[in-house]
Write a protein that holds these residues in place. Structure first.
Motif, PDB file in Angstrom:
ATOM      1  N   ASN A  15       0.933  -1.263  -0.114  1.00  0.00           N
ATOM      2  CA  ASN A  15      -0.030   0.013  -0.031  1.00  0.00           C
ATOM      3  C   ASN A  15       0.951   1.390  -0.032  1.00  0.00           C
ATOM      4  OD1 ASN A  15      -3.048  -0.364   0.165  1.00  0.00           O
ATOM      5  ND2 ASN A  15      -2.523  -1.909   1.640  1.00  0.00           N
ATOM      6  N   MET A  16       2.096   1.194   0.757  1.00  0.00           N
ATOM      7  CA  MET A  16       2.824   2.531   0.775  1.00  0.00           C
ATOM      8  C   MET A  16       3.512   2.723  -0.536  1.00  0.00           C
ATOM      9  SD  MET A  16       6.307   3.020   2.792  1.00  0.00           S
ATOM     10  CE  MET A  16       7.114   1.840   1.915  1.00  0.00           C
ATOM     11  N   VAL A  21       3.757   5.582  -5.871  1.00  0.00           N
ATOM     12  CA  VAL A  21       3.902   5.440  -7.236  1.00  0.00           C
ATOM     13  C   VAL A  21       2.703   6.275  -7.805  1.00  0.00           C
ATOM     14  CG1 VAL A  21       3.545   3.992  -9.088  1.00  0.00           C
ATOM     15  CG2 VAL A  21       5.174   3.417  -7.417  1.00  0.00           C
ATOM     16  N   ALA A  22       1.460   6.159  -7.205  1.00  0.00           N
ATOM     17  CA  ALA A  22       0.406   6.984  -7.675  1.00  0.00           C
ATOM     18  C   ALA A  22       0.438   8.313  -7.635  1.00  0.00           C
ATOM     19  CB  ALA A  22      -0.796   6.362  -7.034  1.00  0.00           C
ATOM     20  N   ASN A  23       1.053   8.806  -6.596  1.00  0.00           N
ATOM     21  CA  ASN A  23       0.916  10.284  -6.387  1.00  0.00           C
ATOM     22  C   ASN A  23       2.408  10.700  -7.400  1.00  0.00           C
ATOM     23  OD1 ASN A  23      -0.669  11.131  -4.478  1.00  0.00           O
ATOM     24  ND2 ASN A  23       0.554  10.267  -2.951  1.00  0.00           N
ATOM     25  N   MET A  24       3.235  10.139  -7.728  1.00  0.00           N
ATOM     26  CA  MET A  24       4.348  10.370  -8.779  1.00  0.00           C
ATOM     27  C   MET A  24       4.010  10.534  -9.972  1.00  0.00           C
ATOM     28  SD  MET A  24       7.696   8.470  -6.931  1.00  0.00           S
ATOM     29  CE  MET A  24       8.580   8.580  -8.469  1.00  0.00           C
ATOM     30  N   GLN A  25       2.863   9.628 -10.296  1.00  0.00           N
ATOM     31  CA  GLN A  25       2.349   9.733 -11.719  1.00  0.00           C
ATOM     32  C   GLN A  25       1.216  10.744 -11.759  1.00  0.00           C
ATOM     33  OE1 GLN A  25       1.331   5.602 -12.512  1.00  0.00           O
ATOM     34  NE2 GLN A  25       3.326   5.100 -13.201  1.00  0.00           N
ATOM     35  N   THR A  28      -4.718   8.554  -9.029  1.00  0.00           N
ATOM     36  CA  THR A  28      -5.722   8.420  -7.876  1.00  0.00           C
ATOM     37  C   THR A  28      -5.138   7.175  -7.212  1.00  0.00           C
ATOM     38  OG1 THR A  28      -7.297   7.279  -8.774  1.00  0.00           O
ATOM     39  CG2 THR A  28      -7.521   9.709  -8.386  1.00  0.00           C
ATOM     40  N   TYR A  29      -5.001   7.083  -5.845  1.00  0.00           N
ATOM     41  CA  TYR A  29      -4.783   5.968  -4.938  1.00  0.00           C
ATOM     42  C   TYR A  29      -5.917   4.907  -4.679  1.00  0.00           C
ATOM     43  CZ  TYR A  29      -3.481   3.499  -0.544  1.00  0.00           C
ATOM     44  OH  TYR A  29      -3.474   2.348   0.298  1.00  0.00           O
ATOM     45  N   ASN A  30      -5.660   3.756  -5.075  1.00  0.00           N
ATOM     46  CA  ASN A  30      -6.647   2.677  -4.887  1.00  0.00           C
ATOM     47  C   ASN A  30      -6.484   1.852  -3.619  1.00  0.00           C
ATOM     48  OD1 ASN A  30      -8.798   1.143  -5.312  1.00  0.00           O
ATOM     49  ND2 ASN A  30      -8.675   0.553  -7.559  1.00  0.00           N
ATOM     50  N   TYR A  31      -7.041   2.183  -2.719  1.00  0.00           N
ATOM     51  CA  TYR A  31      -6.642   1.145  -1.498  1.00  0.00           C
ATOM     52  C   TYR A  31      -7.253  -0.540  -1.860  1.00  0.00           C
ATOM     53  CZ  TYR A  31      -6.841  -0.809   3.062  1.00  0.00           C
ATOM     54  OH  TYR A  31      -6.628  -1.646   4.149  1.00  0.00           O
ATOM     55  N   VAL A  32      -8.249  -0.633  -2.337  1.00  0.00           N
ATOM     56  CA  VAL A  32      -8.890  -1.845  -2.738  1.00  0.00           C
ATOM     57  C   VAL A  32      -7.960  -2.673  -3.354  1.00  0.00           C
ATOM     58  CG1 VAL A  32     -10.766  -3.376  -3.380  1.00  0.00           C
ATOM     59  CG2 VAL A  32     -11.164  -1.271  -2.137  1.00  0.00           C
TER      60      VAL A  32
END
Length: 60
Positions: A15-16, A21-25, A28-32
């Protein structure tokens, strides 16, 4: 207890990594989805841990 800690650390680390990676690109961050990948990763780690021999080999 071994299964709990393997699952805990794999979920935490995957998850980290997914969040970073999602923030660098700029995505959006997908927890599921990250948690599903973490559970699969934990399963692979546990299977590899059980497959490896635990005692030293006598002859090489």
């Amino acid at each position: 207890m071994r299964i709990f800690w393997t699952l805990f650390w794999s979920l935490l680390l995957v998850n980290m990594l997914s969040y970073v990676v999602a923030n660098m690109q700029g995505d959006t961050y997908n927890y599921v989805l990250s948690s599903i990948v973490g559970v699969v990763f934990a399963g692979i780690v546990m299977l590899l841990g059980e497959a490896l021999p635990s005692e030293p080999v006598d002859n090489h």
